[in-house]
Motif scaffolding. Structure first.
Motif: not given
Lengths: 231, 483
Positions: A180, A182-184, B56, B77, B88, B93, B96, B106
């Motif tokens: 979540a 990483a997507m944000e 977040f 954000m 990261f 993670a 995706f 993406f």
């Protein structure tokens, strides 16, 4: 030959799958089902999937044999053969769909027929994470067996399965949290999102959908009097 | 570019502050290393720089964080994209999407770019990281090093002015590290500010122009890398190994592990090719090799997790292939890379006692001995999930050692660990060897391998290509390979 090797638009492929699955499900007679099986096998060959389909039988056959055995015990041999064949048809149709349409394309098709982007993306992401969690489970199993924890399927080992479930659960929760984040961080949910993949339903897709619709109508017409008569 | 003034942060539900009174200014085009021990607040700082805190991650944030003069609290954000990019620590993670191409696309699609521009940027990022051949592949099926490069490409394509990378060198072999260093240098030279949060300091310290050393959530040092070395040594972030005496012949007692002509293939690919190896009682052997060399497949043959397709594996005379891994656990203990795969009990003590029960020696004095050997005396009542990375690793190894195996195998024990843990691990391995245990360490950390091992064995493409004793051989090999 290009008719068969060309990639169908995912929406056309999904439509064919829906019609094929519906036809198999409404069929109640073995002779009709056998004709349908013939068409499905023909389609598998035309799509160049025969070799892979043979390999996939390693997964399809054990489930089919199980259904066959249970049906043979509780109903009859004829009924068991019918149910076994129906299951093979349904699994083969799904096999062909997943071979020809990626999870991503399915999500994109769902979005184009009106499902909100957020929902279709979450659905496809969860499908993608199944193999990843499968890999995690294998690693956890290796680690626990290596420290002497008995995970063989025995009644006395049931409490030991906590050694699999707890680490997997914790890792799945952490993974979803990190996912979540990483997507944000890459703008999931921003309103101005564009979509680079252009989907176009061409003449070939219409032709395939029309052919499948005709075949579906024929099978329904063949099967319907029998169904109504039985009713 | 980004300025932190008197910033403190406490995660929701925690009483300890992860960051305390931080004052940092990062300018355009700077190349900064952020280092510190496990739990020093490095990753929290990375989340703060990327805007995930406060947008977040929940918690109590005080002080001021300004990006180009704008307070980040007042930004959304979405405003951080594409200004700041965060890579990261956990690549699984971060990846995706169904293909590498979709992964890179993406963020670009999120920004609302036209399909033509998106395609252009995908190709540009892939070329820069030399991953064009991976574009059509699924990220799930990539190696650890490839996943790392794809994670970077997915952020790099956005064209961030500030690129923050959380432990990008972990899991990379020496070749992967050299490649990543070059890429980061090139990015920085192209004008991007690069902030690298890292434990493997020797990989990067010569490249950066500024080092920030953190301890317990506070900045201990902020300045030139050469001057930072003092603080790093003081905090034992740069491990000082004692280096074991390397006798002319490393062979010690009787033969414990015997591998003869071991071969293994999967899906038509040869993973191991005729590996032969003898390891003696009390010997410490480092198995080194690049990612995908076949190291983990080799050790899975030692405890019966895998059966040899060709060749023989014998442990203390018993054929490993004829035994189940459960029976082999008393002979060979394998500690895999991720300690979290093992933990399912509420306390460290219970985790260790799982092994003690299996060995038939679940007695308080044995628990005490093991907790002292692994430095876990004060942690027995703690939950293993809430320990630092080093403490987790020690607990995992201790719980395997509790089964009392004659041979202990450690798979990549240095990944994601700080210098303090590496020193502690060197000490533990020395003591195990002195008590007659055979220790096999699988690693691509050549410095660690040279410090702890009596002998090293290098594997490449599934075959043993070189063996040697002492650090010189490894260092020569390292420079040869890296070149």
């Amino acid at each position: 030959m290009s008719f068969f090797t060309r990639r169908l638009d995912p929406r056309a492929a999904i439509s064919v799958w829906v019609l094929g699955t519906a036809a198999v499900i409404i069929t109640a007679r073995t002779n009709v089902l056998m004709v349908e099986s013939g068409f499905i096998l023909l389609a598998v060959c035309a799509l160049g999937l025969f070799g892979k389909w043979i390999s996939s039988l390693r997964l399809i056959l054990p489930v089919t044999l199980f259904v066959f055995a249970v049906s043979a015990v509780f109903f009859s041999m004829a009924e068991a053969a019918f149910l076994g064949l129906r299951l093979i048809c349904l699994l083969t149709l799904s096999f062909a769909l997943f071979q020809k349409v990626s999870v991503e394309e399915m999500g994109e098709s769902a979005r184009r027929i009106g499902l909100p982007y957020g929902v279709s993306f979450i659905l496809t992401s969860s499908m993608r994470y199944v193999p990843l969690l499968g890999e995690r489970l294998t690693s956890i199993m290796d680690a626990q067996i290596s420290r002497g924890i008995d995970l063989r399927p025995r009644l006395r080992n049931i409490p030991n399965f906590l050694a699999l479930v707890i680490p997997l659960l914790i890792q799945a929760i952490l993974l979803s949290d990190h996912l979540a984040m990483a997507m944000e961080a890459r703008g999931f949910g921003r309103k101005e999102r564009t979509f680079r993949k252009v989907m176009r339903i061409g003449a070939m897709d219409w032709a395939v959908m029309a052919l499948s619709s005709v075949l579906f109508a024929l099978f329904v017409w063949w099967e319907l009097p029998h169904k109504l008569g039985a009713g | 570019m980004i300025e932190l003034k008197n910033v403190s942060f406490c995660y929701s539900g925690s009483v300890d502050f992860a960051l305390k009174d931080i004052d940092i200014h990062i300018g355009r085009g700077e190349y900064v290393l952020v280092c510190g021990g496990s739990g020093s607040g490095k990753s929290t700082l990375a989340y703060l720089l990327a805007g995930l805190i406060p947008h977040f991650i929940d918690g109590e944030l005080s002080g001021s964080v300004c990006y180009d003069g704008a307070e980040t609290r007042s930004l959304k954000m979405a405003d951080f994209l594409p200004r700041v990019g965060l890579v990261f620590q956990n690549s699984d993670a971060q990846l995706f999407n169904g293909s590498v191409e979709a992964e890179i696309a993406f963020g670009l699609e999120s920004m609302g770019l036209s399909p033509g521009v998106v395609e252009e940027r995908i190709i540009g990022a892939a070329k820069k990281l030399r991953i064009e051949s991976l574009l059509g592949r699924s990220p799930t099926h990539l190696s650890g090093g490839e996943k790392r490069l794809v994670s970077i490409a997915s952020v790099l394509a956005l064209g961030p002015k500030l690129l923050v990378l959380d432990e990008p060198f972990s899991n990379l072999d020496w070749e992967g590290c050299a490649r990543l260093k070059t890429i980061l240098r090139e990015l920085n030279e192209a004008g991007a500010a690069v902030v690298v949060v890292e434990q493997r300091l020797r990989e990067i310290i010569k490249d950066v122009e500024r080092s920030i050393v953190m301890e317990a959530g506070a900045v201990l040092f902020d300045g030139e890398p050469d001057q930072a070395k003092g603080a790093m040594k003081e905090l034992r972030l740069l491990p000082r190994y004692r280096r074991r005496d390397m006798p002319g012949s490393p062979r010690k007692g009787s033969e414990v592990v015997s591998i003869k002509g071991l071969s293994y293939s999967r899906a038509g690919m040869e993973i191991l090719r005729g590996v032969s190896l003898e390891i003696m009682e009390g010997e410490v052997v480092a198995v080194i090799g690049k990612n995908g060399a076949g190291k983990t497949t080799l050790i899975k043959h030692l405890n019966g997790l895998m059966r040899p397709q060709e060749g023989k594996v014998r442990i203390e005379g018993f054929a490993a292939s004829g035994q189940s891994p459960l029976k082999m656990a008393g002979l060979v203990g394998v500690s895999f890379q991720n300690p979290n795969d093992q933990f399912f009990k509420n306390t460290v003590e219970e985790e260790i006692r799982v092994g003690l029960r299996l060995s038939g020696r679940d007695r308080p004095e044995r628990l005490h001995e093991i907790s002292i050997l692994f430095g876990l005396e004060g942690l027995l009542e703690r939950s293993p999930h809430l320990l630092s990375e080093g403490q987790k690793k020690r607990t995992a190894i201790a719980s395997i050692f509790a089964v009392e195996p004659r041979v202990l195998v450690l798979d990549e024990p240095t990944t994601g660990q700080d210098g303090r843990f590496l020193e502690a691990l060197e000490d533990i391995i020395s003591r195990l060897a002195e008590s007659g245990h055979t220790v096999i360490v699988v690693t691509h950390d050549l410095e660690f391998a040279s410090a702890i091992a009596d002998r090293w064995v290098m594997i490449e493409h599934g075959a043993v290509i070189k063996e040697g004793c002492g650090p010189e051989g490894i260092e020569n090999e390292f420079f040869h390979q890296a070149a």
